[in-house]
Design a protein around this motif. Structure first.
Motif, PDB file in Angstrom:
ATOM      1  N   THR A   1      -1.925  95.489  57.756  1.00 28.95           N
ATOM      2  CA  THR A   1      -1.915  96.502  56.715  1.00 28.95           C
ATOM      3  C   THR A   1      -0.506  97.074  56.663  1.00 28.95           C
ATOM      4  N   TYR A   2      -0.261  98.036  55.811  1.00 28.59           N
ATOM      5  CA  TYR A   2       1.051  98.658  55.702  1.00 28.59           C
ATOM      6  C   TYR A   2       1.135  99.917  56.562  1.00 28.59           C
ATOM      7  N   ALA A   3       2.349 100.246  56.970  1.00 28.04           N
ATOM      8  CA  ALA A   3       2.659 101.525  57.596  1.00 28.04           C
ATOM      9  C   ALA A   3       4.045 101.935  57.106  1.00 28.04           C
ATOM     10  N   LEU A   4       4.442 103.141  57.426  1.00 25.93           N
ATOM     11  CA  LEU A   4       5.779 103.617  57.097  1.00 25.93           C
ATOM     12  C   LEU A   4       6.736 103.190  58.206  1.00 25.93           C
ATOM     13  N   VAL A   5       7.773 102.452  57.843  1.00 24.68           N
ATOM     14  CA  VAL A   5       8.798 102.002  58.782  1.00 24.68           C
ATOM     15  C   VAL A   5      10.100 102.679  58.372  1.00 24.68           C
ATOM     16  N   TYR A   6      10.724 103.412  59.287  1.00 22.46           N
ATOM     17  CA  TYR A   6      11.903 104.189  58.880  1.00 22.46           C
ATOM     18  C   TYR A   6      12.986 104.190  59.950  1.00 22.46           C
ATOM     19  N   ARG A   7      14.201 104.558  59.541  1.00 23.42           N
ATOM     20  CA  ARG A   7      15.365 104.599  60.417  1.00 23.42           C
ATOM     21  C   ARG A   7      15.371 105.911  61.198  1.00 23.42           C
ATOM     22  N   THR A   8      15.269 105.796  62.517  1.00 18.27           N
ATOM     23  CA  THR A   8      15.263 107.006  63.348  1.00 18.27           C
ATOM     24  C   THR A   8      16.625 107.691  63.374  1.00 18.27           C
ATOM     25  N   ASP A   9      17.713 106.925  63.262  1.00 18.49           N
ATOM     26  CA  ASP A   9      19.029 107.566  63.306  1.00 18.49           C
ATOM     27  C   ASP A   9      19.223 108.489  62.111  1.00 18.49           C
ATOM     28  N   PHE A  10      18.759 108.077  60.936  1.00 27.35           N
ATOM     29  CA  PHE A  10      18.894 108.928  59.758  1.00 27.35           C
ATOM     30  C   PHE A  10      17.953 110.142  59.858  1.00 27.35           C
ATOM     31  N   ALA A  11      16.758 109.914  60.379  1.00 30.02           N
ATOM     32  CA  ALA A  11      15.805 111.011  60.510  1.00 30.02           C
ATOM     33  C   ALA A  11      16.300 112.040  61.525  1.00 30.02           C
ATOM     34  N   GLU A  12      16.839 111.562  62.642  1.00 33.48           N
ATOM     35  CA  GLU A  12      17.339 112.480  63.659  1.00 33.48           C
ATOM     36  C   GLU A  12      18.548 113.254  63.159  1.00 33.48           C
ATOM     37  N   ALA A  13      19.415 112.586  62.391  1.00 31.86           N
ATOM     38  CA  ALA A  13      20.589 113.267  61.849  1.00 31.86           C
ATOM     39  C   ALA A  13      20.180 114.386  60.901  1.00 31.86           C
ATOM     40  N   ALA A  14      19.051 114.194  60.195  1.00 30.57           N
ATOM     41  CA  ALA A  14      18.584 115.201  59.240  1.00 30.57           C
ATOM     42  C   ALA A  14      17.595 116.178  59.869  1.00 30.57           C
ATOM     43  N   GLY A  15      17.161 115.894  61.094  1.00 34.74           N
ATOM     44  CA  GLY A  15      16.238 116.787  61.770  1.00 34.74           C
ATOM     45  C   GLY A  15      14.839 116.791  61.183  1.00 34.74           C
ATOM     46  N   VAL A  16      14.330 115.607  60.773  1.00 39.73           N
ATOM     47  CA  VAL A  16      13.000 115.535  60.160  1.00 39.73           C
ATOM     48  C   VAL A  16      12.118 114.539  60.908  1.00 39.73           C
ATOM     49  N   GLU A  17      10.808 114.717  60.740  1.00 37.35           N
ATOM     50  CA  GLU A  17       9.824 113.799  61.299  1.00 37.35           C
ATOM     51  C   GLU A  17       9.059 113.145  60.167  1.00 37.35           C
ATOM     52  N   ALA A  18       8.395 112.045  60.483  1.00 32.49           N
ATOM     53  CA  ALA A  18       7.672 111.290  59.461  1.00 32.49           C
ATOM     54  C   ALA A  18       6.625 112.162  58.777  1.00 32.49           C
ATOM     55  N   PRO A  19       6.504 112.047  57.460  1.00 29.97           N
ATOM     56  CA  PRO A  19       5.542 112.871  56.722  1.00 29.97           C
ATOM     57  C   PRO A  19       4.114 112.371  56.912  1.00 29.97           C
ATOM     58  N   ALA A  20       3.162 113.299  56.946  1.00 29.86           N
ATOM     59  CA  ALA A  20       1.756 112.941  57.042  1.00 29.86           C
ATOM     60  C   ALA A  20       1.036 113.118  55.713  1.00 29.86           C
ATOM     61  N   ALA A  21       1.650 113.872  54.794  1.00 30.24           N
ATOM     62  CA  ALA A  21       1.004 114.177  53.510  1.00 30.24           C
ATOM     63  C   ALA A  21       1.938 113.881  52.350  1.00 30.24           C
ATOM     64  N   TRP A  22       1.356 113.612  51.199  1.00 28.62           N
ATOM     65  CA  TRP A  22       2.134 113.308  50.006  1.00 28.62           C
ATOM     66  C   TRP A  22       3.178 114.379  49.703  1.00 28.62           C
ATOM     67  N   ASP A  23       2.823 115.625  49.867  1.00 28.79           N
ATOM     68  CA  ASP A  23       3.737 116.712  49.503  1.00 28.79           C
ATOM     69  C   ASP A  23       5.043 116.654  50.286  1.00 28.79           C
ATOM     70  N   ASP A  24       5.004 116.016  51.448  1.00 26.56           N
ATOM     71  CA  ASP A  24       6.197 115.976  52.294  1.00 26.56           C
ATOM     72  C   ASP A  24       6.996 114.681  52.155  1.00 26.56           C
ATOM     73  N   VAL A  25       6.527 113.773  51.319  1.00 23.34           N
ATOM     74  CA  VAL A  25       7.150 112.448  51.249  1.00 23.34           C
ATOM     75  C   VAL A  25       8.537 112.488  50.621  1.00 23.34           C
ATOM     76  N   ILE A  26       8.640 113.049  49.425  1.00 23.03           N
ATOM     77  CA  ILE A  26       9.951 113.076  48.761  1.00 23.03           C
ATOM     78  C   ILE A  26      10.966 113.868  49.575  1.00 23.03           C
ATOM     79  N   PRO A  27      10.617 115.059  50.100  1.00 18.98           N
ATOM     80  CA  PRO A  27      11.584 115.754  50.963  1.00 18.98           C
ATOM     81  C   PRO A  27      12.025 114.924  52.163  1.00 18.98           C
ATOM     82  N   PHE A  28      11.110 114.141  52.731  1.00 21.48           N
ATOM     83  CA  PHE A  28      11.481 113.305  53.872  1.00 21.48           C
ATOM     84  C   PHE A  28      12.491 112.239  53.457  1.00 21.48           C
TER      85      PHE A  28
END
Length: 432
Positions: free
Chosen positions: A157-184
């Motif tokens: 099935t699908y999952a969200l695969v993302y770059r941890t270096d970019f996420a850590e640089a921005a100080g964010v964690e993977a979104p769990a809800a639609w409302d948080d997707v675009i900000p992430f």
């Protein structure tokens, strides 16, 4: 979407989605009596000859994976025929319709009902396997009118695969809800990605299947519970199309790139910061990067973000069935029982990274010691089956066309929902 979607996935999966003729009218019987599970299969060694057909994908290692079975059943002559993946569905269709099918055939989990609903495959014998040992969607995809006709083999099935270096640089964690997707995704851009999401922009059957996941996540469904009508022009479909559109109108994804074969290079190069994709990428990114250990240092996974209906994915993969005219059904079912054993599915994973459809196989260290696969396990626990009816491939393909028009703001989500409902109704449900 969702088969083992390695680089040739679009050709392989397209073959599985070729509309299948009603086999009951082509030399097969749809006698209701054939819907009763056959007698229990004993534990005596399998004997005689078993002809097995499979596409030349995940089955290429079967000779090695089944070595122990062949040793335990020395009087069995197991003959494995691998058919080019882009020809497999058509050849299997012709063979079973003409009464010349194999004793065992691989079926694509997401499209197998096009075969089994026509009476071409025998019901799974009572007690052959434990239905509760599989991921729910994998087992349910082979059930028609309460009767199981296939045994799951591998699942994805699908999952969200993302770059941890970019996420850590921005100080964010993977979104769990639609409302948080675009900000992430915007944060990934702030952290160094050129664009937050590398969306699949083939605008084809796969995109139509993608938005079906969003429809489930929005709390809707593509068909009524009884399978008698399409439910595509609904507020939930509008929400799903709007959600998909937001990736492009927000600027975090490009409606024209990357193409499927470019998605991993874009991700490795930092041109995109995330993908919603399958588990095959986990074993491929080091090769794309040309650096052993790159994936472990740069990548994380998470279940898909959820809307009002929660985090819901779609099930895909491979299953096995026994045609009703098998010359050796006893040995065929014994082979399927072996293929469903956790140890066999782990051996298949070790050979070709095909993720097991049996939950307990994931406890094996070969899989359990890979934390990047955890999100896929979680998502498989909540993955549903696409409509198992003949018109679905055409509808999903047209839905991809409608999605493109919405993404590029050439029509509204409301117009697209109405258009795809009208198209679906013109084809019917395939159950009339």
């Amino acid at each position: 979407m969702p088969h083992s979607r390695r680089p040739s996935v679009r050709l392989v999966a397209a073959a599985a989605l070729v509309p299948v003729l009603a086999l009951a009218g082509c030399g097969r019987s749809a006698d209701p009596a054939s819907s009763a599970p056959s007698a229990r299969v004993d534990d005596e060694p399998a004997t005689g000859t078993v002809e097995l057909w499979a596409p030349d994908g995940d089955a290429t290692a079967l000779d090695d994976v089944l070595a122990s079975f062949k040793e335990e059943n020395p009087d069995l002559d197991l003959r494995i025929t691998l058919v080019p993946a882009d020809e497999y569905t058509t050849k299997l269709q012709a063979a079973v319709a003409g009464g010349a099918g194999p004793d065992v055939a691989q079926l694509y989990t997401e499209s197998q009902a096009q075969f089994i609903a026509g009476g071409a495959f025998a019901p799974v014998p009572e007690g052959l396997v434990d239905s509760g040992s599989f991921f729910p969607g994998a087992w349910e995809s082979g059930v028609v009118d309460g009767v199981a006709y296939s045994v799951p083999w591998y699942a994805y099935t699908y999952a969200l695969v993302y770059r941890t270096d970019f996420a850590e640089a921005a100080g964010v964690e993977a979104p769990a809800a639609w409302d948080d997707v675009i900000p992430f995704f915007e944060a990934l851009q702030d952290g160094g990605a050129e664009q937050g999401l590398g969306a699949d922009v083939g605008w084809d059957v796969y995109n139509g299947q993608d938005v079906t996941q969003y429809l489930w996540q929005a709390g809707g469904a593509p068909m009524s519970d009884d399978g008698t009508e399409w439910t595509l022009d609904t507020p939930q479909m509008v929400d799903a199309l709007t959600y998909n559109q937001s990736f492009f109108t927000s600027g975090i994804a490009d409606p024209d790139a990357p193409g499927f074969l470019d998605s991993q290079p874009y991700f490795v190069e930092g041109r995109t910061g995330a993908m919603m994709t399958g588990p095959w990428v986990i074993g491929q990114l080091d090769d794309v990067a040309g650096e052993q250990g790159w994936t472990q240092e740069h990548v994380a996974t998470a279940p898909l973000p959820g809307g009002a209906g929660g985090s819901v994915g779609a099930i895909a993969g491979g299953s096995w069935g026994v045609p009703t005219d098998s010359d050796n059904p006893d040995a065929a079912w014994k082979l399927l029982r072996h293929l469903a054993e956790p140890e066999t599915q782990v051996a298949q994973y070790e050979a070709l990274t095909s993720l097991p459809a049996v939950r307990s196989a994931w406890d094996d260290p070969a899989i359990a010691d890979q934390p990047l696969l955890d999100a896929f396990f979680d998502q498989l626990e909540n993955a549903r089956t696409y409509p198992q009816v003949e018109p679905w491939a055409q509808i999903a393909t047209q839905l991809g066309v409608e999605m493109e028009a919405v993404a590029k703001e050439q029509q509204t989500p409301e117009q697209a929902a109405a258009a795809i409902q009208s198209f679906a109704e013109s084809l019917g449900t395939g159950t009339e």
